[in-house]
Write a protein that holds these residues in place. Structure first.
Motif, PDB file in Angstrom:
ATOM      1  N   GLU A 104     -17.091  -6.749   3.219  1.00  0.00           N
ATOM      2  CA  GLU A 104     -17.715  -6.836   1.909  1.00  0.00           C
ATOM      3  C   GLU A 104     -17.311  -5.645   1.032  1.00  0.00           C
ATOM      4  O   GLU A 104     -16.988  -5.806  -0.149  1.00  0.00           O
ATOM      5  CB  GLU A 104     -19.250  -6.889   2.035  1.00  0.00           C
ATOM      6  N   SER A 151     -24.374  -7.805  -2.821  1.00  0.00           N
ATOM      7  CA  SER A 151     -23.789  -7.862  -1.492  1.00  0.00           C
ATOM      8  C   SER A 151     -24.390  -6.793  -0.590  1.00  0.00           C
ATOM      9  O   SER A 151     -24.692  -7.043   0.578  1.00  0.00           O
ATOM     10  CB  SER A 151     -22.276  -7.676  -1.594  1.00  0.00           C
ATOM     11  N   SER A 161     -19.482 -15.663  -6.332  1.00  0.00           N
ATOM     12  CA  SER A 161     -19.903 -14.889  -5.173  1.00  0.00           C
ATOM     13  C   SER A 161     -21.305 -14.316  -5.373  1.00  0.00           C
ATOM     14  O   SER A 161     -22.147 -14.371  -4.474  1.00  0.00           O
ATOM     15  CB  SER A 161     -18.899 -13.756  -4.915  1.00  0.00           C
ATOM     16  N   LEU A 167     -23.837 -17.064  -5.097  1.00  0.00           N
ATOM     17  CA  LEU A 167     -23.979 -17.491  -3.710  1.00  0.00           C
ATOM     18  C   LEU A 167     -24.818 -16.490  -2.928  1.00  0.00           C
ATOM     19  O   LEU A 167     -25.733 -16.871  -2.176  1.00  0.00           O
ATOM     20  CB  LEU A 167     -22.591 -17.638  -3.065  1.00  0.00           C
ATOM     21  N   LEU A 168     -24.537 -15.205  -3.104  1.00  0.00           N
ATOM     22  CA  LEU A 168     -25.272 -14.182  -2.370  1.00  0.00           C
ATOM     23  C   LEU A 168     -26.750 -14.157  -2.769  1.00  0.00           C
ATOM     24  O   LEU A 168     -27.630 -13.983  -1.918  1.00  0.00           O
ATOM     25  CB  LEU A 168     -24.640 -12.808  -2.617  1.00  0.00           C
ATOM     26  N   LEU A 189     -28.834 -16.965  -1.065  1.00  0.00           N
ATOM     27  CA  LEU A 189     -28.932 -17.043   0.393  1.00  0.00           C
ATOM     28  C   LEU A 189     -30.336 -16.676   0.861  1.00  0.00           C
ATOM     29  O   LEU A 189     -30.890 -15.647   0.475  1.00  0.00           O
ATOM     30  CB  LEU A 189     -27.928 -16.087   1.041  1.00  0.00           C
ATOM     31  N   LEU A 205     -28.687 -14.559   6.052  1.00  0.00           N
ATOM     32  CA  LEU A 205     -27.252 -14.398   6.300  1.00  0.00           C
ATOM     33  C   LEU A 205     -26.901 -14.660   7.753  1.00  0.00           C
ATOM     34  O   LEU A 205     -25.725 -14.886   8.078  1.00  0.00           O
ATOM     35  CB  LEU A 205     -26.842 -12.971   5.912  1.00  0.00           C
ATOM     36  N   PHE A 212     -24.763 -17.764   8.726  1.00  0.00           N
ATOM     37  CA  PHE A 212     -23.344 -17.627   8.397  1.00  0.00           C
ATOM     38  C   PHE A 212     -22.630 -16.742   9.413  1.00  0.00           C
ATOM     39  O   PHE A 212     -21.516 -17.031   9.851  1.00  0.00           O
ATOM     40  CB  PHE A 212     -23.189 -17.032   6.998  1.00  0.00           C
ATOM     41  N   GLU A 222     -21.583 -24.085   2.596  1.00  0.00           N
ATOM     42  CA  GLU A 222     -21.107 -22.925   1.847  1.00  0.00           C
ATOM     43  C   GLU A 222     -20.729 -21.731   2.726  1.00  0.00           C
ATOM     44  O   GLU A 222     -20.449 -20.639   2.216  1.00  0.00           O
ATOM     45  CB  GLU A 222     -22.137 -22.478   0.794  1.00  0.00           C
ATOM     46  N   GLU A 235     -17.096 -20.992   2.049  1.00  0.00           N
ATOM     47  CA  GLU A 235     -17.031 -20.413   0.702  1.00  0.00           C
ATOM     48  C   GLU A 235     -17.413 -18.940   0.736  1.00  0.00           C
ATOM     49  O   GLU A 235     -16.775 -18.091   0.100  1.00  0.00           O
ATOM     50  CB  GLU A 235     -17.970 -21.193  -0.227  1.00  0.00           C
ATOM     51  N   TRP A 236     -18.441 -18.619   1.489  1.00  0.00           N
ATOM     52  CA  TRP A 236     -18.892 -17.222   1.631  1.00  0.00           C
ATOM     53  C   TRP A 236     -17.801 -16.356   2.257  1.00  0.00           C
ATOM     54  O   TRP A 236     -17.506 -15.252   1.771  1.00  0.00           O
ATOM     55  CB  TRP A 236     -20.166 -17.196   2.478  1.00  0.00           C
ATOM     56  N   THR A 282     -15.942 -13.368  -0.020  1.00  0.00           N
ATOM     57  CA  THR A 282     -16.327 -11.995   0.327  1.00  0.00           C
ATOM     58  C   THR A 282     -15.252 -11.276   1.131  1.00  0.00           C
ATOM     59  O   THR A 282     -15.518 -10.237   1.739  1.00  0.00           O
ATOM     60  CB  THR A 282     -17.645 -11.997   1.129  1.00  0.00           C
TER      61      THR A 282
END
Length: 923
Positions: free
Chosen positions: A12, A47, A107, A110-111, A114, A117, A120, A261, A264-265, A269
């Motif tokens: 990240e 992030s 991004s 998306l973050l 969430l 985490l 993921f 997703e 995508e993440w 990232t």
């Protein structure tokens, strides 16, 4: 706090730093980036909050962001200050700045959305484990379709090369390994030759990324895609985007359902890397363009996601990826060290063989395959040859056999392993068709050039229409009864050949050529022999080419194939070649050279071998300029004559003793008639740099005894003979220099031929051997070396100056005193100073005249500075004075030299009247 530290080492943070760098670089090139920078800062803080999983004070977040900003800006300022890099950077910025802004917003959204985490991250860990397990082994093309081994048991890391070989970078700057490439480039296309290891490299990188074995960067999750598979869904009703395809790949073959997703993440990232293998395997150019478009769209949507694409070199420009988005690098061939490492690993795979035997097989393979060293630099070809060696315990001693066996293995195994089936059986039709097509293409290409030169079938190729037309006529005659069936079969045959990674492939718009010149030449030669089955008939077909230097490889292969197929076929062919070479015309020299080089592969009967050696010696000893009246051909005649000796001494190990025996008999007769025949003696002695070194070195050493009378007679007239006698301890250094002058110590162009070995000073100082040095014929022992060094010092400090009548022979060696890494030479003491002093003086003179030379090394620089400034010996300092102090007359000599009372060089003359002109008398 520990989670914040983990964040500082995470993908990240690397993603954030990369994105910030791009934004600042764009801003530095006049692009508005304020909005993007704000979005990136928001993404960074979001992030950080998601990663840490707890409330993080604004002060901590802002402080960490400020620290990252400062580091990034330091690097950006450095890059922007280099104008030579600016255009390339600006082009990339223009392509990615918009997509980077969009990706940053996505991004952040998306973050922020969430809930947790962990799902993921659990998916990421599970997926990486599956990928690492599934890609943990590599297939062996030589072992059928089932054998696989772990990478560490066989894989040898290749090198990639940046930029064309003609650019300003040195080789060591252009050469990278793959981990270095990943650190230097976000996206790259690796271009390589068929069978060069592109797919194996892609799969190995996929495994290493998944297993966490790629060092020097954050760990990323690999997504491996074979583009020929993705191409099936890039069009039509079931069309998929690349990310949709990646989601499907998680289900099959990895048996994992990706959370919504999650991919995508990973992509947004900077936690993923996408590896796309085999762009070249999309044989339909229009389909390849569609795939390229999809890949470029993906790259723009995920601008910070690293990507690696592989493709063959030939034909890539038909539908290339945007060079502003993807840098191109070249996959290197195996170096000799990498060939050896691969071979050693290969033979260790057979656990039923004891270790000592495995090592013996590897060493013998390396020796036996040396004559096809150009083939074994290709990993696929090397693997095939190892397979041949393992099953048959030898490498065929001529190229045709090697090519045939490799071709058969490639047809039957490599294509089958990749799921490719031939429309015709190899033995019945494909091999015959390939031979006919190869000869047709070879003749067509040669006729399109000079008519006598080599064909360029790999580079030029033929149009598809012409290929189909030719194959239609061939198949109509050989197999089919009607034109339509023959034309259909011809088209199918071309389609089959079109994608083979080793035979015929598309090299342009509807243009095809053999991928490897090797196989074009082999199949063409094979077809020639099938058409011309007797030595006389084949020679009649090839005579004009052989006598003009054309079709050389094909003609040599044809002779070997004829020798294998017909009793005495190669012998009788070579007898015809040498019988026609009755004089010393250029055509005769071409023909003689052809016959001599055939001895690398053919072992002829004694009368043929003797005829070839007699002719080779006649050419080698012929007086230079004998045919100067041939307009425009004297230079070519001299060029061809000069190469006959190294060609004669490069014969195979079976022929070497036979050639040596005949050659010694011929030289004995000449030297018995005239003991002062210098060319004959040179031929007898100066052979250590040619051919199978161990044999010819021993042969030359034996000739020192065999022709002792000639050596004694010529040592006062030929300086190179005197130097051999000095190496052996049969004369003193003083005698050599009294006879021939100091200049002989620096001369390597003996008799004006430039091929008789390194000069004495260089061998004594730089070509060391077990405490001694390499003589012109034999190594010199440490004890003898010490005696020679003492004699050099004692003589030169007393010898009258100037030592030289001109400096022409010295200027070529000035580079030798510019090398900093000469501490080993410096340790030799005063002998180094005495022998390098003339070169230091030349260096001073050339610099004074404005020559752009490099600096002298630290241990010699005070000497040059002292002479330039006319300093005294005491000004040199203790290290240099210590080398001088204990030798009688040395201090007086250096005092005179430093004060410029004497010069070792002539004052003005640049004449080259001979070696024995200056420095011959005593002071």
């Amino acid at each position: 706090m520990s989670k914040i530290l983990d964040f500082c080492e995470s993908a990240e943070l690397e993603h954030a730093a990369t994105a910030l760098a791009r934004a600042y670089l764009s801003e530095g090139h006049g692009r508005a980036a304020a909005g993007l920078l704000t979005a990136l800062q928001d993404e960074f803080l979001t992030s950080l909050k998601v990663f840490v999983g707890e409330e993080t004070s604004a002060e901590v977040g802002e402080a960490l962001l400020a620290a990252v900003n400062e580091v990034v800006l330091q690097h950006v300022r450095y890059v922007l200050a280099k104008p030579d890099l600016a255009p390339a950077l600006e082009a990339e910025m223009l392509k990615t700045i918009g997509s980077l802004s969009s990706a940053t917003v996505r991004s952040t959204d998306l973050l922020q959305g969430l809930d947790e985490l962990e799902r993921f991250r659990d998916f990421e860990d599970e997926y990486r484990a599956q990928v690492a397990g599934l890609h943990a082994t590599m297939k062996l093309p030589h072992a059928g379709t089932t054998r696989q081994v772990p990478y560490e048991q066989l894989f040898v890391e290749p090198e990639v090369w940046i930029g064309p070989q003609s650019d300003s970078l040195r080789d060591d700057e252009r050469r990278l390994d793959v981990p270095e490439l990943l650190r230097h480039s976000t996206r790259a296309v690796i271009l390589g030759d068929p069978g060069g290891g592109k797919s194996t490299l892609s799969r190995k990188l996929t495994h290493d990324l998944a297993a966490g074995r790629v060092t020097g960067s954050v760990q990323r999750t690999p997504f491996f895609v074979e583009l020929r598979d993705y191409a099936t869904v890039v069009r039509g009703r079931h069309k998929q985007t690349l990310i949709e395809y990646l989601e499907g790949r998680c289900r099959s073959p990895y048996n994992i359902e990706a959370p919504n997703e999650a991919i995508e993440w990973l992509l947004l990232t900077d936690r993923a890397m996408v590896i796309l293998d085999g762009l070249d395997e999309l044989l339909d150019t229009s389909l390849r363009r569609d795939v390229v478009e999809a890949v470029q769209g993906f790259a723009l949507r995920y601008p910070t996601c690293p990507m690696l694409v592989t493709s063959r070199r030939v034909g890539y420009d038909e539908a290339p990826l945007d060079p502003d988005l993807f840098a191109t690098v070249q996959l290197g061939e195996f170096t000799p060290d990498k060939v050896l490492a691969y071979v050693q690993k290969w033979f260790r795979l057979d656990e039923s063989v004891e270790t000592a035997r495995q090592e013996g097989l590897a060493n013998s393979f390396m020796e036996d395959s040396l004559f096809v060293a150009d083939l074994r630099v290709n990993p696929l070809m090397l693997s095939l040859m190892c397979g041949i060696y393992a099953s048959e315990n030898y490498i065929p001693r001529n190229r045709p056999d090697v090519y045939e066996k490799c071709a058969l293995l490639l047809f039957e195994r490599w294509d089958k392993q990749r799921g490719i089936q031939a429309p015709l059986s190899f033995d019945a039709h494909v091999q015959a068709a390939m031979r006919s097509l190869a000869l047709h293409m070879y003749k067509t290409e040669a006729d399109a050039g000079s008519g006598a030169g080599e064909a360029q079938g790999v580079r030029e190729g033929m149009s598809r229409a012409k290929l189909v037309s030719y194959m239609k006529a061939y198949l109509r005659e050989k197999r089919f009864d009607d034109d339509d069936t023959a034309e259909t079969a011809a088209a199918e045959f071309i389609e089959f050949c079109k994608g083979r990674a080793w035979v015929l492939t598309d090299i342009g718009s509807e243009t095809y050529g053999f991928t490897h010149q090797t196989f074009l030449e082999y199949f063409a030669a094979s077809q020639l022999v099938r058409h011309h089955t007797s030595p006389g008939a084949l020679y009649a077909e090839l005579k004009s080419y052989i006598r003009s230097g054309g079709w050389d490889v094909v003609a040599q292969l044809a002779v070997q194939i004829l020798g294998r197929a017909t009793e005495d076929g190669a012998d009788d062919f070579l007898q015809l070649v040498i019988a026609d070479a009755s004089g010393l015309s250029v055509s005769d020299l071409y023909a003689s050279s052809f016959a001599v080089r055939a001895l690398q592969f053919v072992v002829p009967r004694p009368d043929v071998l003797r005829s070839i050696v007699v002719k080779a010696l006649e050419i080698h000893l012929a007086d230079e300029g004998q045919h100067a009246d041939e307009k425009g051909l004297a230079a070519k005649r001299n060029e061809l004559g000069a190469r006959v000796q190294p060609e004669l001494l490069a014969v195979n190990s079976e022929n070497a003793p036979r050639v040596g025996s005949v050659l010694r008999d011929l030289l004995r007769a000449r030297l018995h008639e005239n003991v002062h025949d210098e060319p004959a003696l040179r031929t007898a002695l100066l052979n250590t740099s040619y051919g199978p070194t161990t044999f010819w070195s021993a042969w030359s050493a034996e000739n020192l005894v065999e022709f002792a009378a000639a050596v004694t007679a010529q040592r006062t007239t030929a300086h190179w003979v005197a130097l051999i006698e000095l190496d052996r301890g049969r004369v003193t250094f003083k005698q050599v220099v009294d006879w021939h002058g100091v200049g002989c110590l620096y001369d390597w162009d003996f008799m004006g031929l430039g091929r008789t070995g390194l000069p004495f000073f260089f061998r004594l100082l730089a070509v060391r051997h077990k405490g001694g040095y390499f003589g012109l014929v034999q190594p010199v022992s440490p004890a003898r070396t010490k005696v020679v060094q003492q004699q050099v010092i004692q003589d030169l400090v007393k010898r009258r100056a100037p030592w030289f009548s001109d400096i022409m022979g010295l200027e070529r060696w000035v580079w030798f005193v510019e090398q900093e890494a000469k501490s080993d030479i410096a340790r030799l003491g005063l002998v180094s100073l005495m022998l390098l002093l003339p070169l230091v003086e030349v260096h001073i003179q050339m610099v004074a005249n404005g020559a752009p030379l490099g600096p002298l090394p630290a241990w010699l620089r005070p000497l040059a500075d002292a002479r330039t400034n006319e300093a005294e010996l005491d000004d040199l300092g203790e290290p240099l004075r210590a080398k001088i102090r204990d030798v009688p007359d040395a201090e007086a000599f250096f005092e005179r030299w430093l004060s410029k009372e004497i010069s070792l060089l002539p004052p003005t003359s640049r004449r080259r009247p001979g070696l024995r002109r200056a420095g011959s008398a005593r002071a």
